[in-house]
Design an enzyme around this catalytic site. Sequence first.
Site, PDB file in Angstrom:
ATOM      1  N   HIS A 137       7.735  -2.436  10.741  1.00  0.00           N
ATOM      2  CA  HIS A 137       6.963  -3.097   9.685  1.00  0.00           C
ATOM      3  C   HIS A 137       7.825  -4.113   8.946  1.00  0.00           C
ATOM      4  O   HIS A 137       7.366  -5.209   8.622  1.00  0.00           O
ATOM      5  CB  HIS A 137       6.429  -2.050   8.704  1.00  0.00           C
ATOM      6  CG  HIS A 137       5.245  -1.305   9.205  1.00  0.00           C
ATOM      7  ND1 HIS A 137       4.006  -1.319   8.583  1.00  0.00           N
ATOM      8  CD2 HIS A 137       5.095  -0.499  10.290  1.00  0.00           C
ATOM      9  CE1 HIS A 137       3.156  -0.572   9.258  1.00  0.00           C
ATOM     10  NE2 HIS A 137       3.791  -0.056  10.290  1.00  0.00           N
ATOM     11  N   ASP A 150       2.970  -4.503   2.213  1.00  0.00           N
ATOM     12  CA  ASP A 150       2.678  -3.982   3.546  1.00  0.00           C
ATOM     13  C   ASP A 150       1.421  -3.114   3.510  1.00  0.00           C
ATOM     14  O   ASP A 150       1.106  -2.469   2.501  1.00  0.00           O
ATOM     15  CB  ASP A 150       3.877  -3.160   4.035  1.00  0.00           C
ATOM     16  CG  ASP A 150       3.704  -2.676   5.463  1.00  0.00           C
ATOM     17  OD1 ASP A 150       4.165  -3.379   6.377  1.00  0.00           O
ATOM     18  OD2 ASP A 150       3.095  -1.609   5.670  1.00  0.00           O
TER      19      ASP A 150
END
Length: 472
Positions: free
Chosen positions: A17, A115
Amino acid sequence: MEVTTHIAIVSVPVYSHLRSILEFSKRLVHLHHDTRVTCINPTFGSPCNNTKALFDSLPLTINHMFLPPINLEDLPHDTHPAIQVQITISRALPLIYDALKALHASSRLVAIVSDGLITQVLPFGKELNVLSYTYFPSTAMLLSLCLYSSMLDKTISCEYRDLSEPVQIPGCIPIHGTDLPDPLQDRSGVAYKQFLEGNERFYLADGILVNNFFEMEERTIRALQQEEERGIPCVYAIGPFVQEESCKEGSSDIECLRWLDKQQHSSVLYVSFGSGGTLYHEQINELAWGLELSCQKFLWVLRPPNKFGIIADIGAKNEDPFEFLPNGFLKRTEGHGLVVPYWASQVEILAHGAIGGFLCHCGWNSTLEAVVHGIPLIAWPLFAEQKMNAVLLTNDLRVALRPNVNENGIVEREEICGVIRNLMVGEEGKRIRQRMKILKDVAVDALKDDGSSTVTLTQLALKWKSLSLGDA
Protein backbone atom coordinates in the site's frame (compact mmCIF):
# COMPACT_ATOMS: atom_id res chain seq x y z
CA MET A 1 4.96 34.85 -5.74
CA GLU A 2 3.88 31.32 -6.69
CA VAL A 3 1.33 29.70 -4.38
CA THR A 4 2.11 26.12 -3.34
CA THR A 5 -0.66 23.54 -3.11
CA HIS A 6 -0.09 21.43 0.01
CA ILE A 7 -1.54 17.90 0.20
CA ALA A 8 -1.28 15.53 3.18
CA ILE A 9 -1.05 11.79 2.49
CA VAL A 10 -1.85 9.28 5.24
CA SER A 11 -0.42 5.81 4.60
CA VAL A 12 -0.73 2.47 6.40
CA PRO A 13 2.09 0.16 7.58
CA VAL A 14 1.69 -2.24 4.66
CA TYR A 15 4.55 -2.19 2.17
CA SER A 16 2.45 -2.78 -0.96
CA HIS A 17 0.00 0.00 0.00
CA LEU A 18 2.83 2.38 0.87
CA ARG A 19 4.52 1.75 -2.48
CA SER A 20 1.31 2.52 -4.35
CA ILE A 21 0.38 5.75 -2.57
CA LEU A 22 3.95 7.05 -2.90
CA GLU A 23 3.91 6.37 -6.65
CA PHE A 24 0.70 8.39 -6.82
CA SER A 25 2.41 11.20 -4.89
CA LYS A 26 5.40 11.14 -7.24
CA ARG A 27 3.14 11.32 -10.28
CA LEU A 28 1.20 14.22 -8.78
CA VAL A 29 4.25 16.40 -8.04
CA HIS A 30 5.84 15.45 -11.39
CA LEU A 31 2.83 16.74 -13.32
CA HIS A 32 2.22 19.73 -11.05
CA HIS A 33 5.43 21.32 -9.82
CA ASP A 34 3.60 23.77 -7.55
CA THR A 35 2.23 20.90 -5.46
CA ARG A 36 3.89 19.75 -2.24
CA VAL A 37 3.07 16.51 -0.45
CA THR A 38 3.63 15.46 3.16
CA CYS A 39 3.26 11.75 3.85
CA ILE A 40 2.26 10.73 7.40
CA ASN A 41 3.20 7.16 8.30
CA PRO A 42 1.93 5.25 11.34
CA THR A 43 4.29 2.44 12.37
CA PHE A 44 4.52 -0.51 14.75
CA GLY A 45 8.27 -0.93 14.59
CA SER A 46 11.35 0.37 12.88
CA PRO A 47 10.86 0.69 9.10
CA CYS A 48 12.60 -2.11 7.19
CA ASN A 49 15.31 -1.38 4.64
CA ASN A 50 12.88 -1.73 1.73
CA THR A 51 10.59 0.90 3.25
CA LYS A 52 13.50 3.25 3.94
CA ALA A 53 14.61 2.84 0.33
CA LEU A 54 11.17 3.95 -0.88
CA PHE A 55 11.46 7.22 1.01
CA ASP A 56 15.09 7.76 0.08
CA SER A 57 14.05 7.73 -3.59
CA LEU A 58 11.42 10.48 -3.25
CA PRO A 59 11.77 13.93 -4.83
CA LEU A 60 12.30 16.95 -2.57
CA THR A 61 8.69 18.06 -3.01
CA ILE A 62 7.50 15.02 -1.04
CA ASN A 63 8.20 15.23 2.69
CA HIS A 64 7.45 12.46 5.15
CA MET A 65 7.17 11.80 8.84
CA PHE A 66 7.17 8.51 10.73
CA LEU A 67 4.87 8.69 13.74
CA PRO A 68 6.10 7.20 17.03
CA PRO A 69 5.83 3.37 16.85
CA ILE A 70 2.66 1.90 18.31
CA ASN A 71 3.25 -0.55 21.15
CA LEU A 72 1.82 -3.98 20.30
CA GLU A 73 3.49 -5.89 23.11
CA ASP A 74 0.10 -6.69 24.66
CA LEU A 75 -0.82 -8.80 21.60
CA PRO A 76 -0.05 -12.53 21.36
CA HIS A 77 3.26 -13.14 19.55
CA ASP A 78 1.50 -15.05 16.75
CA THR A 79 -1.09 -12.35 15.97
CA HIS A 80 -1.98 -12.26 12.27
CA PRO A 81 -0.19 -9.42 10.41
CA ALA A 82 -3.53 -8.01 9.19
CA ILE A 83 -4.76 -7.68 12.79
CA GLN A 84 -1.49 -6.00 13.78
CA VAL A 85 -2.06 -3.45 11.03
CA GLN A 86 -5.65 -2.76 12.06
CA ILE A 87 -4.72 -2.28 15.72
CA THR A 88 -1.82 -0.03 14.74
CA ILE A 89 -4.18 2.12 12.68
CA SER A 90 -6.70 2.35 15.52
CA ARG A 91 -4.12 3.31 18.14
CA ALA A 92 -2.36 5.77 15.83
CA LEU A 93 -5.45 7.87 15.05
CA PRO A 94 -4.81 10.52 17.75
CA LEU A 95 -1.23 10.89 16.50
CA ILE A 96 -2.44 11.22 12.92
CA TYR A 97 -4.98 13.87 13.86
CA ASP A 98 -2.38 15.88 15.77
CA ALA A 99 0.02 15.68 12.82
CA LEU A 100 -2.66 16.85 10.37
CA LYS A 101 -3.73 19.67 12.67
CA ALA A 102 -0.15 20.88 13.03
CA LEU A 103 0.45 20.71 9.28
CA HIS A 104 -2.74 22.62 8.57
CA ALA A 105 -1.83 25.32 11.08
CA SER A 106 1.71 25.78 9.77
CA SER A 107 1.17 25.31 6.04
CA ARG A 108 -2.42 25.47 4.90
CA LEU A 109 -3.63 22.06 3.65
CA VAL A 110 -6.12 21.93 0.79
CA ALA A 111 -6.71 18.17 0.86
CA ILE A 112 -6.05 15.00 2.85
CA VAL A 113 -5.65 11.76 0.91
CA SER A 114 -5.72 8.65 3.08
CA ASP A 115 -5.22 5.00 2.15
CA GLY A 116 -8.35 2.91 1.67
CA LEU A 117 -7.52 0.85 4.77
CA ILE A 118 -7.65 3.90 7.03
CA THR A 119 -11.06 5.45 6.34
CA GLN A 120 -11.12 6.58 10.00
CA VAL A 121 -9.11 9.61 8.79
CA LEU A 122 -11.92 10.90 6.56
CA PRO A 123 -13.81 12.70 9.38
CA PHE A 124 -10.61 14.60 10.28
CA GLY A 125 -10.94 16.57 7.07
CA LYS A 126 -14.40 17.78 8.06
CA GLU A 127 -13.08 18.84 11.49
CA LEU A 128 -10.23 20.78 9.90
CA ASN A 129 -12.39 22.13 7.05
CA VAL A 130 -10.19 20.39 4.49
CA LEU A 131 -11.28 18.15 1.61
CA SER A 132 -10.83 14.45 2.37
CA TYR A 133 -10.14 11.78 -0.24
CA THR A 134 -9.52 8.06 -0.19
CA TYR A 135 -6.70 6.59 -2.23
CA PHE A 136 -7.91 3.14 -3.29
CA PRO A 137 -4.89 1.01 -4.31
CA SER A 138 -6.93 -1.77 -5.92
CA THR A 139 -9.63 -2.30 -8.53
CA ALA A 140 -12.85 -0.45 -9.21
CA MET A 141 -14.47 -3.89 -8.92
CA LEU A 142 -13.39 -4.15 -5.28
CA LEU A 143 -14.44 -0.54 -4.69
CA SER A 144 -17.91 -1.32 -6.03
CA LEU A 145 -18.14 -4.28 -3.64
CA CYS A 146 -17.09 -2.03 -0.75
CA LEU A 147 -19.61 0.69 -1.59
CA TYR A 148 -22.47 -1.77 -2.00
CA SER A 149 -21.49 -4.19 0.79
CA SER A 150 -24.21 -2.96 3.17
CA MET A 151 -26.83 -3.45 0.47
CA LEU A 152 -25.59 -7.00 -0.18
CA ASP A 153 -25.53 -7.68 3.55
CA LYS A 154 -29.23 -6.83 3.78
CA THR A 155 -30.30 -8.90 0.76
CA ILE A 156 -28.22 -12.07 1.30
CA SER A 157 -29.01 -14.20 4.34
CA CYS A 158 -26.52 -17.09 4.16
CA GLU A 159 -22.73 -17.17 4.03
CA TYR A 160 -21.45 -15.88 0.70
CA ARG A 161 -19.43 -19.05 0.20
CA ASP A 162 -22.65 -21.11 0.37
CA LEU A 163 -24.44 -19.23 -2.42
CA SER A 164 -25.33 -21.43 -5.38
CA GLU A 165 -25.38 -18.49 -7.79
CA PRO A 166 -22.68 -15.85 -8.36
CA VAL A 167 -22.95 -12.53 -6.54
CA GLN A 168 -24.04 -9.58 -8.67
CA ILE A 169 -21.99 -6.49 -7.81
CA PRO A 170 -23.18 -3.34 -9.63
CA GLY A 171 -21.13 -2.67 -12.74
CA CYS A 172 -19.11 -5.88 -12.42
CA ILE A 173 -19.05 -9.38 -13.83
CA PRO A 174 -20.73 -12.00 -11.60
CA ILE A 175 -18.44 -13.52 -8.99
CA HIS A 176 -18.75 -16.65 -6.85
CA GLY A 177 -18.99 -16.08 -3.12
CA THR A 178 -15.84 -18.11 -2.53
CA ASP A 179 -13.89 -15.56 -4.58
CA LEU A 180 -14.90 -12.59 -2.40
CA PRO A 181 -12.29 -11.10 -0.02
CA ASP A 182 -11.30 -12.87 3.20
CA PRO A 183 -13.47 -10.80 5.60
CA LEU A 184 -16.61 -11.88 3.72
CA GLN A 185 -15.94 -15.57 4.23
CA ASP A 186 -17.25 -15.46 7.82
CA ARG A 187 -20.15 -13.08 8.33
CA SER A 188 -20.21 -13.69 12.08
CA GLY A 189 -16.58 -12.66 12.49
CA VAL A 190 -15.09 -9.39 13.72
CA ALA A 191 -13.32 -8.85 10.37
CA TYR A 192 -16.67 -8.83 8.53
CA LYS A 193 -18.12 -6.23 10.89
CA GLN A 194 -15.02 -4.06 10.50
CA PHE A 195 -15.24 -4.45 6.72
CA LEU A 196 -18.82 -3.11 6.68
CA GLU A 197 -18.00 -0.25 9.07
CA GLY A 198 -14.97 0.80 7.06
CA ASN A 199 -16.95 0.74 3.84
CA GLU A 200 -19.65 3.00 5.27
CA ARG A 201 -16.97 5.62 5.96
CA PHE A 202 -16.11 5.75 2.23
CA TYR A 203 -19.29 7.81 1.85
CA LEU A 204 -17.66 10.58 3.89
CA ALA A 205 -15.02 11.09 1.18
CA ASP A 206 -15.06 14.04 -1.20
CA GLY A 207 -13.71 11.65 -3.81
CA ILE A 208 -12.08 8.25 -4.26
CA LEU A 209 -8.88 7.93 -6.28
CA VAL A 210 -8.55 4.50 -7.91
CA ASN A 211 -5.22 3.05 -8.99
CA ASN A 212 -6.43 1.92 -12.38
CA PHE A 213 -7.18 3.45 -15.75
CA PHE A 214 -10.66 4.02 -17.12
CA GLU A 215 -10.31 1.73 -20.14
CA MET A 216 -9.38 -1.33 -18.04
CA GLU A 217 -12.59 -1.24 -15.99
CA GLU A 218 -14.77 1.05 -18.05
CA ARG A 219 -18.08 -0.66 -17.25
CA THR A 220 -17.50 -0.60 -13.49
CA ILE A 221 -16.16 2.95 -13.34
CA ARG A 222 -19.04 4.27 -15.44
CA ALA A 223 -21.53 2.53 -13.16
CA LEU A 224 -19.98 4.11 -10.08
CA GLN A 225 -19.81 7.57 -11.63
CA GLN A 226 -23.47 7.37 -12.64
CA GLU A 227 -24.43 6.81 -9.00
CA GLU A 228 -22.91 10.05 -7.67
CA GLU A 229 -26.37 11.61 -7.29
CA ARG A 230 -27.24 8.79 -4.87
CA GLY A 231 -24.43 9.67 -2.53
CA ILE A 232 -21.51 7.69 -3.93
CA PRO A 233 -18.39 9.88 -3.90
CA CYS A 234 -16.85 10.97 -7.18
CA VAL A 235 -14.56 8.21 -8.50
CA TYR A 236 -11.31 9.23 -10.20
CA ALA A 237 -9.47 6.59 -12.26
CA ILE A 238 -5.92 7.98 -12.25
CA GLY A 239 -3.56 4.98 -12.59
CA PRO A 240 -1.76 2.79 -13.26
CA PHE A 241 0.86 3.76 -10.68
CA VAL A 242 3.79 1.34 -10.69
CA GLN A 243 7.44 1.60 -9.78
CA GLU A 244 9.51 2.60 -12.77
CA GLU A 245 12.79 1.56 -11.16
CA SER A 246 13.83 -0.48 -8.18
CA CYS A 247 14.68 1.28 -4.92
CA LYS A 248 17.11 -1.49 -4.06
CA GLU A 249 19.60 -3.43 -6.09
CA GLY A 250 21.90 -6.08 -4.67
CA SER A 251 23.94 -9.04 -5.80
CA SER A 252 20.84 -11.22 -6.28
CA ASP A 253 19.34 -8.63 -8.66
CA ILE A 254 22.52 -8.54 -10.73
CA GLU A 255 22.59 -12.36 -10.82
CA CYS A 256 18.97 -12.47 -12.01
CA LEU A 257 19.49 -9.98 -14.80
CA ARG A 258 22.71 -11.62 -15.98
CA TRP A 259 20.97 -14.98 -16.07
CA LEU A 260 18.04 -13.50 -18.01
CA ASP A 261 20.46 -11.95 -20.51
CA LYS A 262 21.44 -15.49 -21.55
CA GLN A 263 17.85 -16.64 -22.20
CA GLN A 264 15.78 -16.45 -25.37
CA HIS A 265 13.14 -13.77 -25.85
CA SER A 266 9.86 -14.44 -23.93
CA SER A 267 11.10 -17.87 -22.84
CA VAL A 268 11.15 -17.48 -19.04
CA LEU A 269 8.28 -17.78 -16.56
CA TYR A 270 8.72 -15.41 -13.62
CA VAL A 271 7.29 -16.79 -10.35
CA SER A 272 6.72 -14.48 -7.40
CA PHE A 273 4.03 -13.88 -4.79
CA GLY A 274 4.55 -10.18 -4.14
CA SER A 275 6.38 -8.34 -1.39
CA GLY A 276 5.44 -10.80 1.34
CA GLY A 277 3.29 -13.66 0.04
CA THR A 278 4.36 -17.25 0.57
CA LEU A 279 3.04 -20.81 0.31
CA TYR A 280 2.62 -23.78 2.61
CA HIS A 281 5.42 -26.36 2.50
CA GLU A 282 3.30 -28.91 0.64
CA GLN A 283 2.37 -26.31 -1.97
CA ILE A 284 6.00 -25.22 -2.41
CA ASN A 285 6.80 -28.87 -3.12
CA GLU A 286 4.02 -29.20 -5.73
CA LEU A 287 4.98 -25.92 -7.41
CA ALA A 288 8.61 -27.03 -7.65
CA TRP A 289 7.61 -30.32 -9.28
CA GLY A 290 5.21 -28.51 -11.63
CA LEU A 291 7.93 -26.15 -12.77
CA GLU A 292 10.32 -29.03 -13.33
CA LEU A 293 7.78 -31.16 -15.21
CA SER A 294 6.80 -28.27 -17.50
CA CYS A 295 10.30 -28.17 -19.03
CA GLN A 296 9.96 -24.37 -19.27
CA LYS A 297 12.60 -21.89 -18.16
CA PHE A 298 11.72 -20.20 -14.87
CA LEU A 299 12.91 -17.57 -12.39
CA TRP A 300 11.39 -18.18 -8.94
CA VAL A 301 11.53 -15.81 -5.95
CA LEU A 302 11.17 -18.24 -3.06
CA ARG A 303 10.29 -17.61 0.57
CA PRO A 304 9.95 -20.12 3.39
CA PRO A 305 6.44 -21.27 4.31
CA ASN A 306 4.38 -19.32 6.82
CA LYS A 307 1.11 -20.34 8.46
CA PHE A 308 -0.48 -16.99 7.58
CA GLY A 309 0.61 -17.14 3.92
CA ILE A 310 2.39 -13.82 4.34
CA ILE A 311 5.66 -12.69 5.87
CA ALA A 312 4.92 -9.67 8.08
CA ASP A 313 8.46 -8.25 7.94
CA ILE A 314 9.60 -8.37 4.33
CA GLY A 315 13.11 -7.50 5.44
CA ALA A 316 13.42 -10.55 7.70
CA LYS A 317 15.52 -13.48 6.48
CA ASN A 318 15.34 -15.96 9.33
CA GLU A 319 15.21 -19.24 7.40
CA ASP A 320 16.82 -20.81 4.35
CA PRO A 321 13.93 -21.23 1.87
CA PHE A 322 15.94 -23.74 -0.18
CA GLU A 323 15.47 -26.25 2.64
CA PHE A 324 11.81 -26.56 1.68
CA LEU A 325 12.44 -27.58 -1.94
CA PRO A 326 12.27 -31.23 -3.08
CA ASN A 327 15.52 -33.17 -2.74
CA GLY A 328 17.72 -32.61 -5.78
CA PHE A 329 15.46 -29.94 -7.32
CA LEU A 330 18.16 -27.27 -7.61
CA LYS A 331 20.60 -29.74 -9.14
CA ARG A 332 18.09 -31.13 -11.65
CA THR A 333 16.97 -27.67 -12.79
CA GLU A 334 20.43 -26.09 -12.85
CA GLY A 335 20.80 -23.93 -15.94
CA HIS A 336 17.12 -24.41 -16.71
CA GLY A 337 15.77 -22.38 -13.83
CA LEU A 338 16.98 -19.89 -11.24
CA VAL A 339 15.68 -19.75 -7.66
CA VAL A 340 16.28 -16.54 -5.72
CA PRO A 341 15.75 -16.41 -1.94
CA TYR A 342 13.31 -13.86 -0.47
CA TRP A 343 13.56 -10.86 -2.80
CA ALA A 344 14.34 -9.78 -6.34
CA SER A 345 13.92 -6.57 -8.31
CA GLN A 346 10.57 -7.26 -9.94
CA VAL A 347 10.55 -4.00 -11.88
CA GLU A 348 13.73 -4.85 -13.79
CA ILE A 349 12.75 -8.51 -14.19
CA LEU A 350 9.35 -7.82 -15.76
CA ALA A 351 10.93 -5.26 -18.08
CA HIS A 352 13.44 -7.83 -19.37
CA GLY A 353 12.77 -9.22 -22.83
CA ALA A 354 13.38 -12.81 -21.70
CA ILE A 355 10.25 -12.83 -19.52
CA GLY A 356 7.30 -14.44 -21.29
CA GLY A 357 4.92 -15.10 -18.41
CA PHE A 358 4.29 -14.23 -14.77
CA LEU A 359 2.90 -16.63 -12.18
CA CYS A 360 1.72 -14.24 -9.48
CA HIS A 361 -0.56 -13.82 -6.48
CA CYS A 362 -2.72 -11.18 -8.23
CA GLY A 363 -1.77 -8.43 -5.81
CA TRP A 364 -2.72 -5.22 -7.56
CA ASN A 365 0.79 -3.73 -7.71
CA SER A 366 2.15 -6.87 -9.37
CA THR A 367 -0.86 -7.08 -11.68
CA LEU A 368 -0.41 -3.54 -12.94
CA GLU A 369 3.32 -4.08 -13.37
CA ALA A 370 2.51 -7.06 -15.57
CA VAL A 371 0.03 -4.99 -17.57
CA VAL A 372 2.38 -2.07 -18.24
CA HIS A 373 5.04 -4.53 -19.43
CA GLY A 374 2.59 -6.67 -21.44
CA ILE A 375 3.34 -9.92 -19.56
CA PRO A 376 0.59 -12.59 -19.61
CA LEU A 377 -0.34 -14.08 -16.26
CA ILE A 378 -0.98 -17.25 -14.33
CA ALA A 379 -3.34 -16.14 -11.55
CA TRP A 380 -2.51 -17.75 -8.19
CA PRO A 381 -4.37 -15.68 -5.54
CA LEU A 382 -3.46 -16.11 -1.87
CA PHE A 383 -5.43 -13.73 0.39
CA ALA A 384 -7.24 -10.38 0.75
CA GLU A 385 -8.99 -9.36 -2.50
CA GLN A 386 -6.65 -11.36 -4.75
CA LYS A 387 -9.30 -13.90 -5.77
CA MET A 388 -11.46 -11.03 -7.03
CA ASN A 389 -8.51 -9.74 -9.02
CA ALA A 390 -8.03 -13.22 -10.46
CA VAL A 391 -11.66 -13.27 -11.63
CA LEU A 392 -11.24 -9.89 -13.31
CA LEU A 393 -8.06 -11.04 -15.08
CA THR A 394 -9.32 -14.45 -16.20
CA ASN A 395 -13.07 -14.08 -16.79
CA ASP A 396 -13.34 -10.43 -17.82
CA LEU A 397 -10.07 -9.22 -19.34
CA ARG A 398 -8.95 -12.76 -20.32
CA VAL A 399 -5.25 -12.01 -19.89
CA ALA A 400 -4.59 -14.80 -17.38
CA LEU A 401 -4.99 -18.51 -16.73
CA ARG A 402 -6.00 -19.78 -13.31
CA PRO A 403 -5.04 -23.28 -12.14
CA ASN A 404 -7.61 -25.50 -10.45
CA VAL A 405 -7.33 -26.21 -6.74
CA ASN A 406 -8.08 -29.70 -5.38
CA GLU A 407 -10.44 -30.47 -2.48
CA ASN A 408 -7.59 -29.99 0.00
CA GLY A 409 -6.79 -26.51 -1.25
CA ILE A 410 -3.65 -27.61 -3.12
CA VAL A 411 -2.74 -26.97 -6.75
CA GLU A 412 -1.20 -30.26 -7.84
CA ARG A 413 1.97 -30.60 -9.89
CA GLU A 414 0.25 -31.97 -12.99
CA GLU A 415 -2.16 -29.03 -13.01
CA ILE A 416 0.72 -26.57 -12.56
CA CYS A 417 2.69 -28.19 -15.37
CA GLY A 418 -0.30 -28.02 -17.74
CA VAL A 419 -1.12 -24.38 -17.01
CA ILE A 420 2.52 -23.32 -17.42
CA ARG A 421 2.87 -25.09 -20.77
CA ASN A 422 -0.47 -23.70 -21.92
CA LEU A 423 0.61 -20.13 -21.17
CA MET A 424 4.19 -20.34 -22.40
CA VAL A 425 3.91 -22.51 -25.54
CA GLY A 426 0.19 -23.26 -26.03
CA GLU A 427 -2.29 -21.72 -28.46
CA GLU A 428 -4.35 -20.23 -25.63
CA GLY A 429 -1.19 -18.58 -24.33
CA LYS A 430 -0.69 -16.89 -27.70
CA ARG A 431 -4.20 -15.41 -27.58
CA ILE A 432 -3.68 -14.22 -24.00
CA ARG A 433 -0.38 -12.62 -24.99
CA GLN A 434 -2.11 -10.72 -27.80
CA ARG A 435 -4.82 -9.42 -25.46
CA MET A 436 -2.24 -8.37 -22.90
CA LYS A 437 -0.30 -6.51 -25.57
CA ILE A 438 -3.43 -4.50 -26.40
CA LEU A 439 -4.04 -3.79 -22.71
CA LYS A 440 -0.43 -2.64 -22.31
CA ASP A 441 -0.80 -0.15 -25.16
CA VAL A 442 -3.98 1.26 -23.63
CA ALA A 443 -2.27 1.58 -20.22
CA VAL A 444 0.58 3.52 -21.82
CA ASP A 445 -1.89 5.78 -23.60
CA ALA A 446 -3.76 6.49 -20.33
CA LEU A 447 -0.62 8.09 -18.88
CA LYS A 448 0.18 10.28 -21.89
CA ASP A 449 -0.44 14.03 -21.60
CA ASP A 450 -3.87 13.67 -23.21
CA GLY A 451 -4.57 10.23 -21.73
CA SER A 452 -7.60 9.48 -19.57
CA SER A 453 -5.70 9.13 -16.29
CA THR A 454 -3.51 12.19 -16.77
CA VAL A 455 -6.49 14.36 -17.72
CA THR A 456 -8.45 13.14 -14.68
CA LEU A 457 -5.57 13.72 -12.26
CA THR A 458 -4.93 17.17 -13.73
CA GLN A 459 -8.57 18.15 -13.26
CA LEU A 460 -8.31 17.14 -9.62
CA ALA A 461 -4.99 18.94 -9.11
CA LEU A 462 -6.39 22.12 -10.65
CA LYS A 463 -9.32 21.94 -8.24
CA TRP A 464 -6.89 21.73 -5.33
CA LYS A 465 -4.80 24.58 -6.78
CA SER A 466 -7.88 26.82 -7.02
CA LEU A 467 -8.47 26.27 -3.31
CA SER A 468 -4.87 27.29 -2.59
CA LEU A 469 -5.33 30.46 -4.62
CA GLY A 470 -8.53 31.18 -2.73
CA ASP A 471 -6.65 30.97 0.59
CA ALA A 472 -3.74 33.09 -0.63
